[in-house]
Design an enzyme around this catalytic site. Structure first.
Site, PDB file in Angstrom:
ATOM      1  N   GLU A 103       0.972  -1.327  -0.014  1.00 45.31           N
ATOM      2  CA  GLU A 103      -0.168  -0.283   0.065  1.00 45.31           C
ATOM      3  C   GLU A 103       0.926   1.086  -0.043  1.00 45.31           C
ATOM      4  O   GLU A 103       1.989   1.514  -0.007  1.00 45.31           O
ATOM      5  CB  GLU A 103      -1.268  -0.078   1.238  1.00 45.31           C
ATOM      6  CG  GLU A 103      -2.146   1.321   1.055  1.00 45.31           C
ATOM      7  CD  GLU A 103      -2.402   0.887   2.542  1.00 45.31           C
ATOM      8  OE1 GLU A 103      -3.403  -0.320   2.894  1.00 45.31           O
ATOM      9  OE2 GLU A 103      -3.386   1.644   3.174  1.00 45.31           O
ATOM     10  N   ASP A 105       0.458   5.663   0.804  1.00 43.82           N
ATOM     11  CA  ASP A 105      -0.465   6.403   1.434  1.00 43.82           C
ATOM     12  C   ASP A 105      -0.853   7.718   0.744  1.00 43.82           C
ATOM     13  O   ASP A 105       0.547   8.292   1.794  1.00 43.82           O
ATOM     14  CB  ASP A 105      -0.746   5.821   2.656  1.00 43.82           C
ATOM     15  CG  ASP A 105      -1.825   4.572   3.025  1.00 43.82           C
ATOM     16  OD1 ASP A 105      -2.802   4.189   2.154  1.00 43.82           O
ATOM     17  OD2 ASP A 105      -1.913   3.875   3.887  1.00 43.82           O
ATOM     18  N   GLU A 107      -3.551  10.429   3.399  1.00 38.27           N
ATOM     19  CA  GLU A 107      -4.119  11.157   3.722  1.00 38.27           C
ATOM     20  C   GLU A 107      -3.691  11.769   4.250  1.00 38.27           C
ATOM     21  O   GLU A 107      -3.292  12.914   4.881  1.00 38.27           O
ATOM     22  CB  GLU A 107      -4.475   9.955   4.764  1.00 38.27           C
ATOM     23  CG  GLU A 107      -4.604   8.008   4.694  1.00 38.27           C
ATOM     24  CD  GLU A 107      -4.759   7.412   5.837  1.00 38.27           C
ATOM     25  OE1 GLU A 107      -6.214   6.495   5.646  1.00 38.27           O
ATOM     26  OE2 GLU A 107      -4.269   7.529   6.570  1.00 38.27           O
ATOM     27  N   HIS A 120      -0.297  12.601   5.540  1.00 34.91           N
ATOM     28  CA  HIS A 120      -0.838  11.667   6.513  1.00 34.91           C
ATOM     29  C   HIS A 120       0.002  11.336   5.238  1.00 34.91           C
ATOM     30  O   HIS A 120      -0.442  10.445   4.355  1.00 34.91           O
ATOM     31  CB  HIS A 120      -1.531  11.263   7.182  1.00 34.91           C
ATOM     32  CG  HIS A 120      -0.985  10.408   8.096  1.00 34.91           C
ATOM     33  ND1 HIS A 120      -0.904   9.603   9.324  1.00 34.91           N
ATOM     34  CD2 HIS A 120      -0.979   8.417   7.343  1.00 34.91           C
ATOM     35  CE1 HIS A 120      -0.547   8.936   9.409  1.00 34.91           C
ATOM     36  NE2 HIS A 120      -0.402   7.692   8.856  1.00 34.91           N
ATOM     37  N   THR A 121       1.556  10.976   5.025  1.00 36.04           N
ATOM     38  CA  THR A 121       1.873   9.549   3.922  1.00 36.04           C
ATOM     39  C   THR A 121       2.243   8.376   4.979  1.00 36.04           C
ATOM     40  O   THR A 121       2.724   8.419   6.542  1.00 36.04           O
ATOM     41  CB  THR A 121       2.887  10.499   3.151  1.00 36.04           C
ATOM     42  OG1 THR A 121       4.017  10.024   4.029  1.00 36.04           O
ATOM     43  CG2 THR A 121       2.688  10.922   3.033  1.00 36.04           C
ATOM     44  N   ASN A 122       2.021   7.371   3.745  1.00 39.18           N
ATOM     45  CA  ASN A 122       2.515   5.383   4.554  1.00 39.18           C
ATOM     46  C   ASN A 122       3.052   4.844   2.613  1.00 39.18           C
ATOM     47  O   ASN A 122       2.848   4.876   2.631  1.00 39.18           O
ATOM     48  CB  ASN A 122       1.068   4.899   5.720  1.00 39.18           C
ATOM     49  CG  ASN A 122       2.054   4.214   6.405  1.00 39.18           C
ATOM     50  OD1 ASN A 122       3.355   3.319   6.742  1.00 39.18           O
ATOM     51  ND2 ASN A 122       1.691   3.501   7.190  1.00 39.18           N
ATOM     52  N   GLU A 132       4.847   6.128   8.602  1.00 38.29           N
ATOM     53  CA  GLU A 132       4.605   7.513   8.610  1.00 38.29           C
ATOM     54  C   GLU A 132       5.259   8.758   8.523  1.00 38.29           C
ATOM     55  O   GLU A 132       5.988   8.636   9.500  1.00 38.29           O
ATOM     56  CB  GLU A 132       3.580   7.912  10.295  1.00 38.29           C
ATOM     57  CG  GLU A 132       2.456   6.432   9.590  1.00 38.29           C
ATOM     58  CD  GLU A 132       3.114   5.064  10.669  1.00 38.29           C
ATOM     59  OE1 GLU A 132       4.238   4.989  11.175  1.00 38.29           O
ATOM     60  OE2 GLU A 132       2.219   4.470  11.337  1.00 38.29           O
ATOM     61  N   TRP A 197      -9.572   9.205  16.164  1.00 36.43           N
ATOM     62  CA  TRP A 197      -8.517   9.304  16.277  1.00 36.43           C
ATOM     63  C   TRP A 197      -7.606  11.456  15.166  1.00 36.43           C
ATOM     64  O   TRP A 197      -6.649  11.858  15.309  1.00 36.43           O
ATOM     65  CB  TRP A 197      -7.391   8.105  15.340  1.00 36.43           C
ATOM     66  CG  TRP A 197      -7.559   8.160  14.159  1.00 36.43           C
ATOM     67  CD1 TRP A 197      -8.787   6.986  13.953  1.00 36.43           C
ATOM     68  CD2 TRP A 197      -7.261   8.394  12.996  1.00 36.43           C
ATOM     69  NE1 TRP A 197      -8.304   7.116  12.039  1.00 36.43           N
ATOM     70  CE2 TRP A 197      -7.684   7.685  11.601  1.00 36.43           C
ATOM     71  CE3 TRP A 197      -6.340   9.099  12.883  1.00 36.43           C
ATOM     72  CZ2 TRP A 197      -7.311   7.669  10.695  1.00 36.43           C
ATOM     73  CZ3 TRP A 197      -5.372   9.298  11.277  1.00 36.43           C
ATOM     74  CH2 TRP A 197      -6.272   8.239  10.715  1.00 36.43           C
ATOM     75  N   ARG A 277       9.869   5.688  20.122  1.00 35.75           N
ATOM     76  CA  ARG A 277       8.329   4.419  19.260  1.00 35.75           C
ATOM     77  C   ARG A 277       8.895   3.214  19.147  1.00 35.75           C
ATOM     78  O   ARG A 277       8.262   1.812  18.706  1.00 35.75           O
ATOM     79  CB  ARG A 277       7.715   4.914  17.967  1.00 35.75           C
ATOM     80  CG  ARG A 277       7.136   4.574  17.216  1.00 35.75           C
ATOM     81  CD  ARG A 277       6.524   4.924  15.347  1.00 35.75           C
ATOM     82  NE  ARG A 277       5.325   4.392  15.469  1.00 35.75           N
ATOM     83  CZ  ARG A 277       5.058   3.904  14.090  1.00 35.75           C
ATOM     84  NH1 ARG A 277       5.449   5.234  13.481  1.00 35.75           N
ATOM     85  NH2 ARG A 277       4.532   3.126  13.131  1.00 35.75           N
TER      86      ARG A 277
END
Length: 289
Positions: A103, A105, A107, A120-122, A132, A197, A277
């Site tokens: 995928e 992305d 967003e 937002h990218t992924n 992200e 969220w 993280r």
């Protein structure tokens, strides 16, 4: 070109025609897409030149491409939900199917009036995401249409906005990082409520008094290899035409400078710098210079 055999010349001409036909056919939403959900909230308008998605308290809406693609340069112009768009997400992405899907992305996370959208990218490969990067934009994405592009070839994925690169994800299979290269992907887009969220981590909820929320699309273009019945329209791994420079494209020095300008001034989150993280260490692609 003169040294090519007749058969090779014929094959190259077929590839040229195929890519040109792909580009020429890629401007009508009736032909290239289908509304997949939303009970009438998604609409194709203006004789196929415009598509709109809407969201109200009952439902959002979405569409997908009729074709699947395995590598290409995909462009779409979007005009995002204006005003108080807090809680809404407009997603525009490429994706395959299955438990080990790939995928790519975009967003767009809505916000209160006057506050900036977050882009937002992924990148997912073999079912694994967590890559992200987030950006503010240097313009109001609700005032007019802007072009959001994904260039995907065997060496890299480049996300661009109005021709300015904002992110590059390179093929680093050599150090064990999976890269999307074997699964054909459709184009998807949806407008939906994600107020648990999307805006300030869910603190700001969707204000339904502003519904319906609407995002608009136009000027889709795909210079791409269409995947159908287990075969590529490009006939080989490397399409050959003046429209297929994307297959080996990389960032030149000017584009590298523009990418760094975006990262310096507009990037607001990068998984590659989020040490908290990843207490066991940053992902391997982040450790590459």
């Amino acid at each position: 070109m003169a040294s090519l055999s007749t058969s090779n010349s014929t094959m190259l001409m077929a590839l040229v025609v195929g890519c040109v036909m792909m580009a020429a056919s890629a401007s009508n939403f009736y032909q290239d897409f289908e509304i997949t959900w939303g009970d009438g909230r998604g609409k194709i308008l203006n004789n196929g030149q415009l598509l709109s998605l809407s969201l109200d308290k009952a439902s959002g809406s979405g569409f997908q491409s009729k074709n699947e693609y395995l590598f290409g340069k995909i462009d779409m112009q979007l005009k995002l939900v204006p005003g108080n768009s807090a809680g809404t997400v407009t997603a525009y992405y490429l994706s395959s199917k299955g438990s080990t899907w790939d995928e790519i992305d975009f967003e767009f996370l809505g916000n209160l009036s006057g506050d900036p959208y977050i882009l937002h990218t992924n990148v997912f490969s073999q079912g694994k995401g967590n890559r992200e990067q987030q950006f503010y934009l240097w313009f109001d994405p609700t005032a007019d249409f802007h072009t959001y592009s994904i260039l995907w070839n065997p060496q890299r994925i480049i996300f661009s906005v109005d021709g300015t690169p904002i992110r590059e994800f390179k093929n680093m299979e050599s150090i064990g990082v999976p890269f999307p290269k074997n699964q054909a992907m459709r184009i998807y887009s949806s407008l939906w409520n994600a107020d648990d969220w999307a805006t300030r981590g869910g603190l700001v909820k969707t204000d339904w008094s502003h519904a319906p929320f609407t995002a608009s699309y136009r000027n889709f273009n795909a210079n791409a290899c269409v995947w159908s019945n287990g075969a590529s329209s490009c006939k080989s791994d490397a399409p050959s035409s003046t429209n297929a420079a994307w297959f080996t494209q990389e960032l030149d020095s000017t584009s590298q400078q523009r990418l760094q300008w975006v990262r310096k001034n507009y990037m607001i989150y990068n998984y590659c710098t989020d040490a908290k993280r990843f207490p066991q260490g940053l992902p391997p692609e982040c450790r590459m210079s």
